[in-house]
Design a protein around this motif. Structure first.
Motif, PDB file in Angstrom:
ATOM      1  N   ILE A 181      45.762 -53.374  87.654  1.00  0.00           N
ATOM      2  CA  ILE A 181      45.494 -54.763  88.298  1.00  0.00           C
ATOM      3  C   ILE A 181      45.297 -54.551  89.753  1.00  0.00           C
ATOM      4  O   ILE A 181      46.100 -53.790  90.411  1.00  0.00           O
ATOM      5  CB  ILE A 181      46.895 -55.677  88.036  1.00  0.00           C
ATOM      6  CG1 ILE A 181      47.038 -55.944  86.619  1.00  0.00           C
ATOM      7  CG2 ILE A 181      46.660 -56.980  88.789  1.00  0.00           C
ATOM      8  CD1 ILE A 181      48.179 -56.660  86.336  1.00  0.00           C
ATOM      9  N   GLY A 182      44.494 -55.170  90.393  1.00  0.00           N
ATOM     10  CA  GLY A 182      44.241 -54.995  91.665  1.00  0.00           C
ATOM     11  C   GLY A 182      43.857 -56.313  92.368  1.00  0.00           C
ATOM     12  O   GLY A 182      42.991 -57.186  91.966  1.00  0.00           O
ATOM     13  N   LEU A 183      44.682 -56.759  93.423  1.00  0.00           N
ATOM     14  CA  LEU A 183      44.529 -58.255  94.024  1.00  0.00           C
ATOM     15  C   LEU A 183      44.140 -57.964  95.580  1.00  0.00           C
ATOM     16  O   LEU A 183      44.765 -57.271  96.202  1.00  0.00           O
ATOM     17  CB  LEU A 183      45.886 -58.940  93.959  1.00  0.00           C
ATOM     18  CG  LEU A 183      46.526 -59.274  92.527  1.00  0.00           C
ATOM     19  CD1 LEU A 183      47.941 -60.072  92.647  1.00  0.00           C
ATOM     20  CD2 LEU A 183      45.354 -60.083  91.634  1.00  0.00           C
ATOM     21  N   GLN A 184      43.040 -58.812  95.805  1.00  0.00           N
ATOM     22  CA  GLN A 184      42.623 -58.537  97.139  1.00  0.00           C
ATOM     23  C   GLN A 184      42.819 -59.808  97.970  1.00  0.00           C
ATOM     24  O   GLN A 184      42.943 -60.825  97.140  1.00  0.00           O
ATOM     25  CB  GLN A 184      41.096 -58.471  96.920  1.00  0.00           C
ATOM     26  CG  GLN A 184      40.354 -57.230  96.315  1.00  0.00           C
ATOM     27  CD  GLN A 184      39.128 -57.132  96.264  1.00  0.00           C
ATOM     28  OE1 GLN A 184      38.431 -55.976  96.218  1.00  0.00           O
ATOM     29  NE2 GLN A 184      38.447 -58.217  96.119  1.00  0.00           N
ATOM     30  N   GLU A 185      42.600 -59.805  99.287  1.00  0.00           N
ATOM     31  CA  GLU A 185      43.050 -60.983 100.042  1.00  0.00           C
ATOM     32  C   GLU A 185      44.499 -61.651  99.866  1.00  0.00           C
ATOM     33  O   GLU A 185      44.612 -62.922  99.646  1.00  0.00           O
ATOM     34  CB  GLU A 185      41.942 -62.067  99.893  1.00  0.00           C
ATOM     35  CG  GLU A 185      40.471 -61.481 100.315  1.00  0.00           C
ATOM     36  CD  GLU A 185      40.589 -61.163 101.936  1.00  0.00           C
ATOM     37  OE1 GLU A 185      41.050 -61.635 102.567  1.00  0.00           O
ATOM     38  OE2 GLU A 185      39.617 -60.147 102.099  1.00  0.00           O
ATOM     39  N   THR A 186      45.502 -60.964  99.485  1.00  0.00           N
ATOM     40  CA  THR A 186      46.785 -61.429  99.333  1.00  0.00           C
ATOM     41  C   THR A 186      47.506 -62.442 100.386  1.00  0.00           C
ATOM     42  O   THR A 186      48.200 -63.160 100.150  1.00  0.00           O
ATOM     43  CB  THR A 186      47.793 -60.489  98.814  1.00  0.00           C
ATOM     44  OG1 THR A 186      48.069 -59.611  99.900  1.00  0.00           O
ATOM     45  CG2 THR A 186      47.184 -59.667  97.702  1.00  0.00           C
ATOM     46  N   TRP A 197      53.987 -51.042  91.368  1.00  0.00           N
ATOM     47  CA  TRP A 197      53.161 -51.816  92.241  1.00  0.00           C
ATOM     48  C   TRP A 197      53.301 -51.312  93.684  1.00  0.00           C
ATOM     49  O   TRP A 197      54.456 -50.754  94.167  1.00  0.00           O
ATOM     50  CB  TRP A 197      53.745 -53.193  92.360  1.00  0.00           C
ATOM     51  CG  TRP A 197      53.767 -53.964  90.952  1.00  0.00           C
ATOM     52  CD1 TRP A 197      54.526 -53.879  89.990  1.00  0.00           C
ATOM     53  CD2 TRP A 197      52.531 -54.668  90.458  1.00  0.00           C
ATOM     54  NE1 TRP A 197      54.092 -54.495  88.847  1.00  0.00           N
ATOM     55  CE2 TRP A 197      52.930 -55.147  89.355  1.00  0.00           C
ATOM     56  CE3 TRP A 197      51.490 -55.037  91.233  1.00  0.00           C
ATOM     57  CZ2 TRP A 197      52.303 -56.116  88.627  1.00  0.00           C
ATOM     58  CZ3 TRP A 197      50.554 -55.701  90.676  1.00  0.00           C
ATOM     59  CH2 TRP A 197      50.969 -56.280  89.155  1.00  0.00           C
ATOM     60  N   GLU A 198      51.960 -51.215  94.349  1.00  0.00           N
ATOM     61  CA  GLU A 198      52.011 -50.949  95.663  1.00  0.00           C
ATOM     62  C   GLU A 198      51.141 -51.864  96.317  1.00  0.00           C
ATOM     63  O   GLU A 198      50.350 -52.533  95.773  1.00  0.00           O
ATOM     64  CB  GLU A 198      51.332 -49.423  95.698  1.00  0.00           C
ATOM     65  CG  GLU A 198      52.230 -48.180  95.411  1.00  0.00           C
ATOM     66  CD  GLU A 198      53.491 -48.053  95.899  1.00  0.00           C
ATOM     67  OE1 GLU A 198      53.364 -48.137  97.214  1.00  0.00           O
ATOM     68  OE2 GLU A 198      54.508 -47.478  95.487  1.00  0.00           O
ATOM     69  N   GLY A 230      45.017 -57.759 102.938  1.00  0.00           N
ATOM     70  CA  GLY A 230      45.961 -57.423 101.913  1.00  0.00           C
ATOM     71  C   GLY A 230      45.615 -57.239 100.727  1.00  0.00           C
ATOM     72  O   GLY A 230      44.938 -57.907 100.029  1.00  0.00           O
ATOM     73  N   ILE A 231      46.209 -56.106  99.885  1.00  0.00           N
ATOM     74  CA  ILE A 231      45.957 -55.774  98.616  1.00  0.00           C
ATOM     75  C   ILE A 231      47.193 -55.486  97.849  1.00  0.00           C
ATOM     76  O   ILE A 231      48.239 -54.768  98.421  1.00  0.00           O
ATOM     77  CB  ILE A 231      44.986 -54.331  98.677  1.00  0.00           C
ATOM     78  CG1 ILE A 231      43.630 -54.509  99.518  1.00  0.00           C
ATOM     79  CG2 ILE A 231      44.797 -53.676  97.279  1.00  0.00           C
ATOM     80  CD1 ILE A 231      42.848 -53.347  99.484  1.00  0.00           C
ATOM     81  N   LEU A 232      47.468 -55.805  96.814  1.00  0.00           N
ATOM     82  CA  LEU A 232      48.572 -55.548  95.827  1.00  0.00           C
ATOM     83  C   LEU A 232      47.856 -54.955  94.783  1.00  0.00           C
ATOM     84  O   LEU A 232      46.917 -55.159  93.960  1.00  0.00           O
ATOM     85  CB  LEU A 232      48.923 -56.842  95.372  1.00  0.00           C
ATOM     86  CG  LEU A 232      50.251 -56.484  94.239  1.00  0.00           C
ATOM     87  CD1 LEU A 232      51.371 -55.999  94.872  1.00  0.00           C
ATOM     88  CD2 LEU A 232      50.765 -57.953  93.687  1.00  0.00           C
ATOM     89  N   TRP A 271      40.619 -58.965  91.416  1.00  0.00           N
ATOM     90  CA  TRP A 271      40.637 -60.115  91.587  1.00  0.00           C
ATOM     91  C   TRP A 271      40.728 -60.596  93.062  1.00  0.00           C
ATOM     92  O   TRP A 271      41.610 -60.210  93.791  1.00  0.00           O
ATOM     93  CB  TRP A 271      41.826 -61.141  90.991  1.00  0.00           C
ATOM     94  CG  TRP A 271      41.767 -62.582  90.922  1.00  0.00           C
ATOM     95  CD1 TRP A 271      40.797 -63.346  91.402  1.00  0.00           C
ATOM     96  CD2 TRP A 271      42.758 -63.572  90.574  1.00  0.00           C
ATOM     97  NE1 TRP A 271      41.166 -64.638  91.171  1.00  0.00           N
ATOM     98  CE2 TRP A 271      42.371 -64.667  90.775  1.00  0.00           C
ATOM     99  CE3 TRP A 271      44.237 -63.187  89.972  1.00  0.00           C
ATOM    100  CZ2 TRP A 271      43.216 -65.879  90.514  1.00  0.00           C
ATOM    101  CZ3 TRP A 271      44.881 -64.510  89.632  1.00  0.00           C
ATOM    102  CH2 TRP A 271      44.680 -65.545  90.055  1.00  0.00           C
ATOM    103  N   ASN A 272      40.193 -61.364  93.541  1.00  0.00           N
ATOM    104  CA  ASN A 272      39.956 -61.761  95.138  1.00  0.00           C
ATOM    105  C   ASN A 272      40.976 -63.257  95.035  1.00  0.00           C
ATOM    106  O   ASN A 272      40.309 -64.107  94.957  1.00  0.00           O
ATOM    107  CB  ASN A 272      38.888 -62.029  95.820  1.00  0.00           C
ATOM    108  CG  ASN A 272      39.044 -62.464  97.200  1.00  0.00           C
ATOM    109  OD1 ASN A 272      39.866 -62.712  97.400  1.00  0.00           O
ATOM    110  ND2 ASN A 272      37.674 -62.283  97.763  1.00  0.00           N
TER     111      ASN A 272
END
Length: 84
Positions: A33-38, A59-60, A70-72, A6-7
């Motif tokens: 789970i991958g989050l972009q543009e955190t 989590w990393e 930023g990526i989570l 998810w962006n």
């Protein structure tokens, strides 16, 4: 294997932690789970607990640089192994 990419466009904005918690709760079978543009430099343990209160994921993150990035990422403990 099921995942969510998810962006999110700023993970620190109001309601984001609740939204992520709801997504994780609604989709029990998510393996990653991958989050972009955190837009965050750091995720505190408190912040991670709000997203994942039961500690189902490892989590990393990569901090943002400049005005974007930023990526989570979270990997479920019981289904996937992290090697490096």
């Amino acid at each position: 294997m099921r995942g969510l990419i998810w962006n999110c466009r700023e993970a620190g904005k109001k309601g984001m932690a609740t939204c992520l918690l709801d997504l994780i709760s609604d989709h029990h079978s998510l393996d990653f789970i991958g989050l972009q543009e955190t837009m965050k430099k750091n995720f505190t343990p408190k912040c991670i607990r709000r997203i994942d209160p039961f500690g189902l994921f490892h989590w990393e993150w990569i901090p943002y640089v400049g005005k974007s990035g930023g990526i989570l990422s979270g990997v479920r403990h019981d289904t996937l192994d992290i090697t490096s």
